[in-house]
Design a protein around this motif. Structure first.
Motif, mmCIF file in Angstrom:
data_model
loop_
_atom_site.group_PDB
_atom_site.id
_atom_site.type_symbol
_atom_site.label_atom_id
_atom_site.label_comp_id
_atom_site.label_asym_id
_atom_site.label_seq_id
_atom_site.Cartn_x
_atom_site.Cartn_y
_atom_site.Cartn_z
ATOM 1 N N GLU A 196 0.822 -1.209 0.000
ATOM 2 C CA GLU A 196 0.000 0.000 0.000
ATOM 3 C C GLU A 196 0.863 1.270 0.000
ATOM 4 O O GLU A 196 1.991 1.262 0.506
ATOM 5 C CB GLU A 196 -0.886 0.030 1.254
ATOM 6 N N PRO A 197 0.331 2.367 -0.524
ATOM 7 C CA PRO A 197 0.989 3.662 -0.316
ATOM 8 C C PRO A 197 0.732 4.125 1.126
ATOM 9 O O PRO A 197 -0.412 4.085 1.594
ATOM 10 C CB PRO A 197 0.304 4.577 -1.331
ATOM 11 N N TRP A 198 1.770 4.530 1.807
ATOM 12 C CA TRP A 198 1.660 4.929 3.202
ATOM 13 C C TRP A 198 1.734 6.451 3.323
ATOM 14 O O TRP A 198 2.402 7.121 2.546
ATOM 15 C CB TRP A 198 2.781 4.291 4.039
ATOM 16 N N ILE A 199 1.054 6.948 4.328
ATOM 17 C CA ILE A 199 1.034 8.396 4.562
ATOM 18 C C ILE A 199 1.680 8.671 5.919
ATOM 19 O O ILE A 199 1.192 8.207 6.955
ATOM 20 C CB ILE A 199 -0.404 8.946 4.551
ATOM 21 N N PHE A 200 2.791 9.379 5.904
ATOM 22 C CA PHE A 200 3.456 9.767 7.153
ATOM 23 C C PHE A 200 4.405 10.918 6.846
ATOM 24 O O PHE A 200 4.638 11.254 5.682
ATOM 25 C CB PHE A 200 4.207 8.591 7.796
ATOM 26 N N GLY A 201 4.939 11.533 7.878
ATOM 27 C CA GLY A 201 5.796 12.691 7.703
ATOM 28 C C GLY A 201 7.100 12.354 7.026
ATOM 29 O O GLY A 201 7.573 11.212 7.062
ATOM 30 N N GLY A 202 7.684 13.361 6.389
ATOM 31 C CA GLY A 202 8.950 13.154 5.704
ATOM 32 C C GLY A 202 10.107 12.935 6.650
ATOM 33 O O GLY A 202 11.113 12.341 6.286
ATOM 34 N N SER A 203 9.977 13.418 7.885
ATOM 35 C CA SER A 203 11.032 13.241 8.875
ATOM 36 C C SER A 203 10.404 13.371 10.258
ATOM 37 O O SER A 203 9.225 13.684 10.392
ATOM 38 C CB SER A 203 12.135 14.296 8.689
ATOM 39 N N SER A 228 2.238 15.496 8.445
ATOM 40 C CA SER A 228 2.549 15.275 9.861
ATOM 41 C C SER A 228 1.355 15.506 10.770
ATOM 42 O O SER A 228 1.342 15.045 11.905
ATOM 43 C CB SER A 228 3.706 16.186 10.300
ATOM 44 N N GLY A 229 0.327 16.209 10.303
ATOM 45 C CA GLY A 229 -0.857 16.468 11.126
ATOM 46 C C GLY A 229 -1.926 15.423 10.896
ATOM 47 O O GLY A 229 -2.144 14.973 9.769
ATOM 48 N N TRP A 230 -2.617 15.039 11.996
ATOM 49 C CA TRP A 230 -3.620 13.986 11.869
ATOM 50 C C TRP A 230 -4.789 14.391 10.981
ATOM 51 O O TRP A 230 -5.363 13.561 10.279
ATOM 52 C CB TRP A 230 -4.128 13.570 13.257
ATOM 53 N N THR A 231 -5.154 15.658 10.967
ATOM 54 C CA THR A 231 -6.261 16.107 10.109
ATOM 55 C C THR A 231 -5.935 15.844 8.647
ATOM 56 O O THR A 231 -6.753 15.297 7.889
ATOM 57 C CB THR A 231 -6.539 17.609 10.321
#
Length: 296
Positions: A196-203, A228-231
């Motif tokens: 799957e493509p994952w969504i999370f912060g770059g660092s 990085s923000g949950w919204t």
């Protein structure tokens, strides 16, 4: 300006209450001659007579009564100070400055503050939101008294500057769009989502947590989007743009997103509290730690 000697004023005050030098001496565990000498010295310092003979006894002069009338509020304030210090020593009063990462504030710190308001209303908590590295810098610099962070981001337990206390293991759940084929599967593991493509912060910490969790499950996550923000993260999940790990403590929920518990490879993040070495013995800090542990 006159130098005021509280001990001598206390002797004068006691004489007013007890009536005789002998009774005053007994009350203060002094000799009568020592009482007389102290009062003589006080009269010399103030430049006014404080005692006058009345037969075989002495009585306070008008000047002595004026002095006591104006210094009585000082004794009252000292009594209040003694009471406040006693409360502080018992952990019933004092200010504790807490540095905490964002999700720990609503999940741990706010409930702990509410509990303390009911049980120890004299303990004040000042909260400063800070990521782990900053929280420990603030703690080391003395700008906060207690830091909440993730164990993975905290200094080593062997660091001589700090005392660390574990609070909880926070499970990480997976956020899926409702239309995802695995949204209703009976059991779900991270490896089921390897492609799957994952969504999370770059660092930063959350990027590290996501990568470590997936790598522990045997794959390297493909970062489809960076946020990085949950919204923002949950909005993209809802739109079917990818999946994301969400800490249960964050209580992040969004209509249109399915939150699923993971199975055997469920990752957790460990939350710890830290204080400067030795500070855990402070009564007010101890009260806050107890409240945080109760909430956790």
């Amino acid at each position: 300006m006159t130098e005021w000697d509280l001990r001598k004023l206390q002797i004068l005050r006691t004489l007013r209450e007890r009536g005789t030098v002998t009774a005053t001496a007994e009350a203060l565990h002094m000799t009568p001659s020592a009482v007389s000498q102290q009062l003589t010295n006080l009269a010399r310092q103030l430049g006014v007579p404080l005692l006058e003979a009345q037969g075989r006894r002495v009585r306070l002069t008008d000047a002595a009564r004026l002095v006591l009338r104006h210094t009585e509020p000082v004794f009252e304030q000292l009594e209040r100070t003694d009471a406040a210090l006693a409360a502080y020593a018992r952990g019933e009063a004092g200010e504790v400055r807490v540095g905490a990462f964002s999700t720990a504030v609503p999940a741990l710190v706010v409930p702990a503050v509410r509990s303390l308001r009911a049980t120890h209303p004299g303990v004040t908590v000042r909260v400063r939101e800070a990521e782990a590295a900053e929280a420990y810098d603030l703690l080391s610099a003395g700008e906060v008294d207690l830091a909440l962070s993730l164990a993975a981001e905290a200094p080593s337990a062997a660091d001589p500057r700090f005392t660390r206390l574990p609070l909880l293991a926070d499970p990480l759940d997976i956020a899926l769009p409702p239309s995802h084929p695995l949204a209703t599967t009976p059991t779900l593991t991270l490896t089921d989502l390897a492609a799957e493509p994952w969504i999370f912060g770059g660092s930063g910490p959350w990027s590290d947590i996501t990568r470590r969790a997936c790598e522990s499950a045997g794959f390297s996550p493909h970062q489809g989007h960076s946020a990085s923000g949950w919204t923002a993260i949950l909005a993209m999940v809802e739109a079917g743009m990818g999946v994301a790990l969400v800490p249960r403590m964050a209580a992040a929920r969004r209509e249109g997103v399915v939150m699923r518990e993971l199975g055997e490879d469920r990752p957790v993040r460990h939350v710890v509290a830290a204080v400067r070495k030795g500070a855990e013995a402070g009564a007010a800090v101890g009260r806050v730690l107890e409240a945080l542990q109760a909430v956790a």
